[in-house]
Motif scaffolding. Structure first.
Motif, PDB file in Angstrom:
ATOM      1  N   PHE A  40      12.861  -6.096  13.595  1.00  0.00           N
ATOM      2  CA  PHE A  40      12.370  -7.430  13.956  1.00  0.00           C
ATOM      3  C   PHE A  40      13.129  -8.017  15.144  1.00  0.00           C
ATOM      4  N   LYS A  43      10.742 -11.043   6.551  1.00  0.00           N
ATOM      5  CA  LYS A  43      10.084 -10.573   7.779  1.00  0.00           C
ATOM      6  C   LYS A  43       9.281  -9.305   7.524  1.00  0.00           C
ATOM      7  N   ALA A  44       9.819  -8.420   6.687  1.00  0.00           N
ATOM      8  CA  ALA A  44       9.080  -7.206   6.345  1.00  0.00           C
ATOM      9  C   ALA A  44       7.795  -7.564   5.604  1.00  0.00           C
ATOM     10  N   CYS A  45       7.895  -8.505   4.685  1.00  0.00           N
ATOM     11  CA  CYS A  45       6.720  -8.932   3.916  1.00  0.00           C
ATOM     12  C   CYS A  45       5.676  -9.570   4.833  1.00  0.00           C
ATOM     13  N   GLN A  46       6.172 -10.341   5.795  1.00  0.00           N
ATOM     14  CA  GLN A  46       5.260 -10.992   6.733  1.00  0.00           C
ATOM     15  C   GLN A  46       4.422  -9.937   7.460  1.00  0.00           C
ATOM     16  N   ARG A  47       5.073  -8.849   7.876  1.00  0.00           N
ATOM     17  CA  ARG A  47       4.370  -7.764   8.575  1.00  0.00           C
ATOM     18  C   ARG A  47       3.296  -7.142   7.687  1.00  0.00           C
ATOM     19  N   LEU A  48       3.538  -7.169   6.367  1.00  0.00           N
ATOM     20  CA  LEU A  48       2.617  -6.525   5.424  1.00  0.00           C
ATOM     21  C   LEU A  48       1.645  -7.524   4.808  1.00  0.00           C
ATOM     22  N   ASN A  49       1.646  -8.752   5.329  1.00  0.00           N
ATOM     23  CA  ASN A  49       0.792  -9.825   4.783  1.00  0.00           C
ATOM     24  C   ASN A  49       1.064 -10.091   3.315  1.00  0.00           C
ATOM     25  N   ALA A  99       9.368  -1.042   6.043  1.00  0.00           N
ATOM     26  CA  ALA A  99       9.090  -2.050   7.067  1.00  0.00           C
ATOM     27  C   ALA A  99      10.373  -2.724   7.549  1.00  0.00           C
TER      28      ALA A  99
END
Lengths: 196, 568
Positions: free
Chosen positions: A195, B194-200, B474
């Motif tokens: 990120f 942030k990883a969760c955000q990428r995975l919706n 992610a």
């Protein structure tokens, strides 16, 4: 911004505000569960004989040595703690007396010396053999099995000691008025993450 | 010859059990001026000596391994470790239970004032609207006789009293409540978000029963991360410190500890006239007369007490003409996966303790997904950060020497963990009954458990594994290689391991479908109430405790009103 509150001040503060804790009783709690054994003065062996203990000390020094970062398992009195625990648990004592005997026998067979008397490179060669799961073979099995126990107990003794806790850098178990993550730490992780 | 000591005194309300439900009923009734006699099977709690927070491992000779190295040989008597707040265990000396052939179940008993609330995780999630009407939602399970709208004011009261952190998010799967300020995410939690955000996948501030502001005389949290050990300042909710101890000061509460309830005695009219219990210290039988009784001994223990209360009118146990008591036993599903995250290697040291639990969590996000191969869903709990070193923390390390020290230093704080906690649909093969051939140390017949996960839960857990792997990847991390199955019933928790049993004494408008009515009052015995998770009709992906408190609050208010009117 957060401020570190020393535990003593914390307890004093709570005795005023919450009425649920008094300084006197809190200290009683810690006295009740605290038993500081000064292992430097007059240490008496409980499970091992002097040779076994010396071998265990040698082993612990190799497993967790002192280095430029921090003192090692010797300074953390790991062998003393293992001896104490073995003194209260015959099953544990057997694992160690048996394993230490196996170790000396193997070292005698290979190098004509007990573990503590062998050359550093001979000691290292033995540990390279038994310290790694990938060397699993019938003739090494007792050594690998014992070393797993020795390493687990030495690591337990070391990292639950003040020296080991400091080496790890654990900064918690205290009291703060607000939880806060330093920005530079967050940036460190983000920069090295997907990120960035 | 059994000597039963009868007393002539008639107690107003006898409450059996002092956990989340019993504590709530005790508080509400004593606040209303009603006298309560509380029976607790365990001893009194003494936080100052019972709680070991702030104790360093080296302040105890055995460092937590046990005085006889118990933990090294799988003989630990402490369910969650030496330093945890006094808890019970899945095995208790003298209190056996049996498990039917082909079933697996582990039954936790907490035997101390405050019960499981002394050591629980304090995750405080409201059930959603569809959780109260599951059959109407998708044709599985049974609708409750109450709706979310009817429960909402009681969730308000429960949260308002307990103190729950959180933020309003407007998610149907995570109904908003009355929240205290949330806690900032830790470093690993920011990466997870942030990883969760990428995975919706939503990842929101957690809803925890720890105080970020002082409340009702309880001090705000000082972020030592040790809630599981107990909290001297009562900043983490326990029914003992927040409800029972203050109730004792009202003069309306008589608390009897070391009291194991044996059976409920009925009179000629089929009403409860007395509670028979064992005074454990002397093994003397006691009987106390009461006007009403509230059973809150935990779901299975409450079912057991009712089933063992037999009489000519109730040959299958008091209030059990429906035969439903013990049936529809559920527990939350559980699955864990950890991962190593290189971005966190050699993470600069700082105090990451916070509260004793996650600062963020993932509420269920696929409610409307019709393509998945399982119904309903699960929430995700996260772990990581710099833990206080304990015995066993570095077991399984390879190698030795400075290289080992260095690797340990590098990896400390770089591991993250995910735990899925999901819904179980009640099934006909999961229930408890009395094992008439076995009794405990007081001669009380024990429970026999039948328990089975179905494809619903197994497929759900497969989804957890895949999701956790995706989140870890992610973040640039690598999921651990598990030495045991990641697929099938063997991959997931054993029934009872998550310690969220529910459903064994159901509430329902139809007496044939549930022994209790919509007020958790027995249809057939108007002065008998149940106030733990036994009345629940389902076990959604939201931990049970907050709903136990809300429902018990409602039950207690109803009971108080019925007593005022003279109906009970």
């Amino acid at each position: 911004m957060f401020k570190d509150i020393s535990r003593r001040n914390l307890l004093r503060g709570f005795s005023i505000s919450a009425g649920l804790v008094t300084v006197a009783t809190a200290q009683q709690v810690h006295e009740a569960v605290t038993e500081q054994k000064q292992t430097d003065q007059g240490f008496t062996l409980k499970a091992f004989n002097p040779h076994e203990f010396k071998t265990l000390q040698c082993l612990s020094d190799l497993i967790v040595p002192a280095d430029e970062h921090s003192p090692g398992a010797l300074a953390a009195h790991a062998a003393e703690w293992i001896d104490y625990m073995a003194g209260n648990c015959p099953e544990l004592a057997e694992i160690f007396t048996g394993g230490l005997a196996w170790l000396d026998h193997e070292m005698q067979r290979r190098y004509g010396a007990d573990f503590v008397d062998a050359k550093p490179e001979e000691q290292a060669a033995m540990l390279d053999l038994i310290a790694s799961q990938k060397n699993e073979a019938p003739e090494n099995a007792p050594g690998i099995h014992f070393f797993r126990w020795a390493r687990n107990l030495v690591l337990d003794a070391y990292y639950t000691s003040p020296i080991g806790i400091k080496e790890l850098g654990y900064m918690g178990n205290t009291a703060v008025s607000e939880f806060h993550v330093p920005e530079e730490v967050l940036q460190y992780a983000l920069k090295r993450s997907p990120f960035a | 010859m059994l000597q039963i000591q009868r007393s002539a005194e008639v107690h107003d309300v006898v409450v059996i059990g002092s956990g989340a439900g019993g504590g709530t009923v005790t508080k509400v009734l004593t606040d209303a001026g009603i006298n309560v006699t509380l029976l607790e099977a365990g001893p009194m709690l003494h936080p100052m000596t019972d709680f070991k927070e702030h104790v360093w491992p080296y302040q105890v000779d055995h460092r937590g391994a046990g005085p006889h190295a118990e933990t090294y040989f799988g003989k630990s008597p402490w369910g969650f470790g030496y330093f945890t707040a006094p808890a019970g265990n899945w095995t208790l000396e003298g209190e056996p239970y049996t498990v039917a052939e082909g079933s697996q179940f582990k039954w936790w008993r907490a035997r101390i004032m405050g019960g499981r609330t002394n050591h629980y995780g304090r995750i405080s999630l409201r059930f959603s609207d569809y959780d109260f009407k599951p059959y109407s939602f998708d044709g599985l399970g049974t609708d409750w006789p109450v709706s979310y709208d009817e429960m909402s004011p009681y969730y308000d009261k429960a949260e308002g009293f307990i103190g729950v952190t959180g933020t309003k998010e407007g998610l149907r799967t995570a109904p908003d409540g009355k929240f205290l300020p949330p806690i900032a995410p830790r470093v690993h939690e920011t990466l997870i978000q942030k990883a969760c955000q990428r995975l919706n996948i939503p990842c929101i501030p957690s809803r925890m029963a720890m105080l970020t502001k002082p409340l009702n005389g309880r001090a705000a949290c000082h972020y030592c991360g040790q809630c599981g050990r107990g909290c001297h300042t009562a900043s983490a909710f326990t029914s003992s410190q927040a409800m029972i101890f203050p109730a004792m000061k009202t003069g309306k509460l008589k608390a009897i500890t070391g009291a194991m309830a044996r059976e409920l005695v009925t009179d000629a009219d089929g009403q409860v006239s007395a509670v028979s219990y064992v005074e454990k210290a002397t093994r003397a039988e006691k009987k106390i007369r009461c006007r009403a009784v509230v059973v809150a001994a935990s779901a299975c223990e409450s079912a057991r007490l009712l089933l063992n209360s037999k009489s000519p009118r109730f040959p299958n146990g008091i209030a059990n003409s429906s035969g439903m008591i013990g049936r529809n036993l559920t527990d939350t599903t559980g699955y864990d996966l950890s991962g190593y995250v290189p971005a966190l290697a050699n993470l600069p040291r700082h105090n990451s303790d916070g509260i004793g639990g996650m600062h963020v969590y993932v509420p269920w996000w696929l409610l409307d997904d019709k393509k998945k191969d399982f119904p309903r869903g699960y929430h995700i709990e996260v772990g990581g950060g710099f833990d206080m070193p304990q015995i066993g923390y570095f077991h399984g390390a390879d190698g030795y020497g400075s290289a080992l020290k260095s690797r340990i230093r590098e990896e400390y704080g770089a591991w993250v963990g995910f735990s899925g906690r999901g819904e179980m649909i009640p099934n006909a093969n999961s229930y408890c009954e009395i094992d008439t051939g076995t009794v405990d140390q007081w001669g009380i017949p024990v429970l026999r458990f039948h328990f089975r996960w179905t494809e619903h839960e197994i497929n759900q857990v497969h989804h957890m594994h895949d999701t956790f792997s995706s989140i870890i990847e992610a973040m640039g991390g690598k999921p651990e290689k598990k030495p045991f199955p990641t697929r099938g019933a063997d991959a997931m928790s054993i029934g009872g391991e998550i310690i969220h049993e529910a459903g064994t004494v159901r509430m329902h408008d139809d007496p044939k479908q549930g022994p209790l009515n919509r007020w958790c009052q027995a249809h057939e015995v108007k002065n008998l109430f149940v106030a733990d998770a036994a009345p629940f009709l389902g076990n959604p992906d939201k931990n049970v405790t907050l709903t136990i408190v809300a429902l018990a609050w409602r039950t207690a208010e109803y009971l108080a009103e019925e007593m005022r009117k003279g109906n009970v």
